[in-house]
Design a protein around this motif. Structure first.
Motif, PDB file in Angstrom:
ATOM      1  N   HIS A  73      16.574  14.355 -17.585  1.00 15.64           N
ATOM      2  CA  HIS A  73      17.879  14.957 -17.321  1.00 15.64           C
ATOM      3  C   HIS A  73      19.075  14.208 -17.987  1.00 15.64           C
ATOM      4  O   HIS A  73      18.867  12.875 -18.347  1.00 15.64           O
ATOM      5  CB  HIS A  73      17.754  14.883 -15.872  1.00 15.64           C
ATOM      6  CG  HIS A  73      18.185  13.533 -15.256  1.00 15.64           C
ATOM      7  ND1 HIS A  73      19.225  12.978 -14.884  1.00 15.64           N
ATOM      8  CD2 HIS A  73      17.179  12.719 -14.630  1.00 15.64           C
ATOM      9  CE1 HIS A  73      19.125  11.661 -14.252  1.00 15.64           C
ATOM     10  NE2 HIS A  73      17.791  11.683 -14.361  1.00 15.64           N
ATOM     11  N   ASP A 132      20.066   5.804 -16.943  1.00 10.48           N
ATOM     12  CA  ASP A 132      19.696   7.066 -16.347  1.00 10.48           C
ATOM     13  C   ASP A 132      19.924   8.187 -16.209  1.00 10.48           C
ATOM     14  O   ASP A 132      21.204   8.655 -15.786  1.00 10.48           O
ATOM     15  CB  ASP A 132      19.522   6.497 -14.779  1.00 10.48           C
ATOM     16  CG  ASP A 132      18.600   7.534 -13.708  1.00 10.48           C
ATOM     17  OD1 ASP A 132      18.303   8.620 -14.196  1.00 10.48           O
ATOM     18  OD2 ASP A 132      19.145   7.249 -12.507  1.00 10.48           O
ATOM     19  N   ASP A 133      19.651   9.318 -17.115  1.00 11.22           N
ATOM     20  CA  ASP A 133      18.289   9.253 -17.612  1.00 11.22           C
ATOM     21  C   ASP A 133      18.582   9.401 -19.351  1.00 11.22           C
ATOM     22  O   ASP A 133      17.286   9.847 -19.934  1.00 11.22           O
ATOM     23  CB  ASP A 133      17.525  10.459 -16.886  1.00 11.22           C
ATOM     24  CG  ASP A 133      15.845  10.268 -17.614  1.00 11.22           C
ATOM     25  OD1 ASP A 133      15.483   9.269 -17.845  1.00 11.22           O
ATOM     26  OD2 ASP A 133      15.414  11.457 -17.479  1.00 11.22           O
ATOM     27  N   GLU A 177      19.861  16.459 -12.066  1.00 12.98           N
ATOM     28  CA  GLU A 177      19.005  16.006 -11.503  1.00 12.98           C
ATOM     29  C   GLU A 177      19.429  15.134 -10.428  1.00 12.98           C
ATOM     30  O   GLU A 177      18.791  14.772  -9.090  1.00 12.98           O
ATOM     31  CB  GLU A 177      18.030  14.972 -12.267  1.00 12.98           C
ATOM     32  CG  GLU A 177      16.831  14.844 -12.009  1.00 12.98           C
ATOM     33  CD  GLU A 177      16.799  13.347 -10.948  1.00 12.98           C
ATOM     34  OE1 GLU A 177      15.856  13.101 -10.405  1.00 12.98           O
ATOM     35  OE2 GLU A 177      17.983  12.526 -10.952  1.00 12.98           O
ATOM     36  N   GLU A 178      20.670  14.374 -10.610  1.00 13.16           N
ATOM     37  CA  GLU A 178      21.240  13.495  -9.415  1.00 13.16           C
ATOM     38  C   GLU A 178      21.586  13.983  -8.313  1.00 13.16           C
ATOM     39  O   GLU A 178      21.655  13.272  -7.322  1.00 13.16           O
ATOM     40  CB  GLU A 178      22.349  12.588 -10.238  1.00 13.16           C
ATOM     41  CG  GLU A 178      21.892  11.849 -11.465  1.00 13.16           C
ATOM     42  CD  GLU A 178      21.096  10.665 -11.027  1.00 13.16           C
ATOM     43  OE1 GLU A 178      20.602  10.486  -9.995  1.00 13.16           O
ATOM     44  OE2 GLU A 178      20.349  10.092 -11.943  1.00 13.16           O
ATOM     45  N   ASP A 180      11.779   9.967 -16.756  1.00 14.42           N
ATOM     46  CA  ASP A 180      12.834   9.621 -15.964  1.00 14.42           C
ATOM     47  C   ASP A 180      12.423   8.101 -15.723  1.00 14.42           C
ATOM     48  O   ASP A 180      11.414   7.630 -15.728  1.00 14.42           O
ATOM     49  CB  ASP A 180      12.988  10.241 -14.673  1.00 14.42           C
ATOM     50  CG  ASP A 180      14.314  10.286 -14.208  1.00 14.42           C
ATOM     51  OD1 ASP A 180      15.133   9.604 -14.609  1.00 14.42           O
ATOM     52  OD2 ASP A 180      14.633  11.302 -13.399  1.00 14.42           O
ATOM     53  N   VAL A 181      13.646   7.417 -15.604  1.00 15.24           N
ATOM     54  CA  VAL A 181      13.759   6.147 -15.739  1.00 15.24           C
ATOM     55  C   VAL A 181      12.795   5.633 -14.231  1.00 15.24           C
ATOM     56  O   VAL A 181      12.936   6.254 -13.311  1.00 15.24           O
ATOM     57  CB  VAL A 181      15.143   5.343 -15.640  1.00 15.24           C
ATOM     58  CG1 VAL A 181      15.740   5.701 -16.844  1.00 15.24           C
ATOM     59  CG2 VAL A 181      15.825   5.676 -14.405  1.00 15.24           C
TER      60      VAL A 181
HETATM   61 MN    MN Z   1      16.845   9.673 -13.404  1.00 14.87          MN
END
Ligand code: MN
Ligand code: MN
Length: 466
Positions: A104, A266-267, A296-297, A343-344
């Motif tokens: 993302h 991120d990310d 995403e967040e 993703d992280v």
């Molecule tokens: Mn993320």
């Protein structure tokens, strides 16, 4: 005994121990291009704009411009300037599934409210509404820059980008001096700064009418400046998306130069490294797909988030233009696909060791981090990769000599989290979370290891080459 240990134990040393001079050079090259990109792409819109430039210069074209597709074609689709899907059509066609890497490009930040401007105590402010999971106190007393768009009713879009150049002004959110903060300091950390108090300081000079004072003169002056510069009125701010992000640059961290400090890792650390890897691919066996998603967040919802049907549309468009589409083929394609949800991961932080299970934490500097499952409590909400698929991914990594670790986000019952993994897993694909461990995740300045950034790039490239 040492030899037996080396043979039987999993490798828990830092990746830097095995890095030779040539690799060190490559690590620094990838890291430098990543940091340069971060400085030009702090928001989802900016990321997609730069990604399009990269794709265009590497032979990719908008899928809508194709009548038909064939193996080797490089295509993309940009969804409302905020998310993007890219693909290289594989030699094997698509019936055997896709190799998808999804990350993302949005990051936690502060958005302006629809009616942001007000004046108080002779100062002008923009009200904000935070986006994503932030610790609010971290966002005061740091330099902030403003990015985004204002769209007028005639359709004209004004791009805003203030605070990145040295000559630009920056903005900040003030905090209380310690001398008068007795009461504030007694509060719980999460209540120390109220969401409604995240107001951005933007001006202090009042507009005057000759010698006469004008009520709300500072606000008027700000609007006058905006009107002269952009031709907008206060009401135009209601159809805008203005985002505040830290004005810091991405920097090398540490006396040994081993780490990166930057906003928005991120990310973007996974989206950049996957994009970078994809730009270096020519012919692939299995159709390679790169997802750069938005939202995403805040739960991946909405028409630019991963839950949106826009992604299905993109894959259907590929099937249509390959001339192979038939009822339910899309379902079949997803069911036979493999995905890395890039993703992280939370890096183990010795200062906050108590939240991690040391034997199952991701460590910065030890390579790409696989999370077999995410979720919280009893794996609630988890996307859990099947052992068979984990083994398949491990085999790819080991074949290509890529350092990896398999980790969990934190101790059982301490918290948890999720990514876009479950969304594609729900369509029937094999999915595993696979990303870079980060320190200070979601803070204005996040930390990664250059070794892991490089490992991510190598991982994503190897996955698509399979
Ligand atoms: Mn993320
Ligand atoms: Mn996040």
């Amino acid at each position: 005994m040492e030899e037996l240990k080396k043979k039987l134990f999993r490798n828990q040393t830092t990746g830097w121990e095995e890095v030779n001079e040539e690799e060190k050079k490559e690590i620094n090259e990838v890291s430098k291009s990543y940091m340069d990109f971060l400085n030009k792409a702090k928001t989802e819109r900016e990321f997609i704009k730069r990604a399009k430039e990269l794709a265009d210069s590497n032979g990719y074209k908008d899928i809508m411009t194709f009548e038909t597709l064939k193996p080797g074609d490089k295509v993309y689709f940009i969804n409302r300037k905020k998310s993007m899907y890219l693909a290289i059509i594989g030699e094997n066609g698509v019936e055997n599934g896709l190799h998808i890497i999804g990350s993302h490009v949005d990051s936690p930040r502060l958005d302006l409210k629809p009616n942001p401007l007000y004046e108080d105590g002779g100062l002008a402010y923009f009200k904000t509404h935070y986006y994503g999971g932030i610790k609010k106190y971290q966002w005061t007393t740091i330099p902030l820059s403003m990015h985004g768009v204002i769209v007028k009713t005639n359709g004209e879009t004004i791009d805003i980008d203030i605070g990145e150049n040295e000559d630009d002004p920056i903005f900040t959110i003030t905090d209380l001096l310690p001398h008068l903060a007795q009461e504030q300091m007694e509060k719980k950390l999460k209540n120390g700064i109220d969401g409604e108090d995240l107001s951005l300081l933007i001006g202090s000079i009042p507009l005057k009418d000759g010698d006469k004072k004008v009520p709300e003169g500072v606000k008027l002056n700000i609007l006058n400046i905006l009107n002269q510069k952009y031709g907008i009125t206060e009401q135009d701010l209601t159809s805008a998306e203005l985002e505040l992000v830290p004005a810091f640059k991405a920097r090398t961290l540490g006396l040994d130069g081993s780490m990166i400090a930057a906003y928005g890792q991120d990310d973007k650390v996974c989206s950049y490294t996957s994009l970078h890897a994809m730009m270096e691919l020519e012919h692939v066996k299995n159709t390679a797909v790169c997802i750069l998603s938005d939202k995403e967040e805040i739960g991946s919802i909405g028409n630019t988030g991963m839950e949106s049907h826009m992604f299905d549309f993109f894959i259907s468009e590929i099937l249509n233009k390959l001339g192979v589409n038939r009822p339910n083929l899309l379902d079949k394609v997803f069911c036979f696909s493999k995905m890395l949800s890039s993703d992280v991961d939370a890096g183990f932080d010795p200062l906050y060791a108590s939240v991690s299970d040391k034997t199952n934490a991701g460590y910065i500097g030890r390579g790409i981090s696989l999370n077999k499952y995410t979720g919280s409590r009893g794996k609630s909400g988890a996307s859990d990769a099947n052992a068979e698929y984990v083994a398949w991914v491990r085999n790819v990594l080991e074949k290509h000599n890529i350092r990896y670790q398999v980790a969990e986000l934190g101790k059982v019952d301490i918290g948890g989290g999720g990514t876009i993994a479950y969304i594609i897993a729900n369509k029937g694909a094999d999915v595993i979370d696979c990303g870079v461990p980060v320190l200070s995740m979601h803070a204005p300045y996040e930390v990664t290891s250059k070794f892991d950034v490089y490992s991510a790039y190598k991982t994503y490239k190897a996955f698509w080459q399979e």
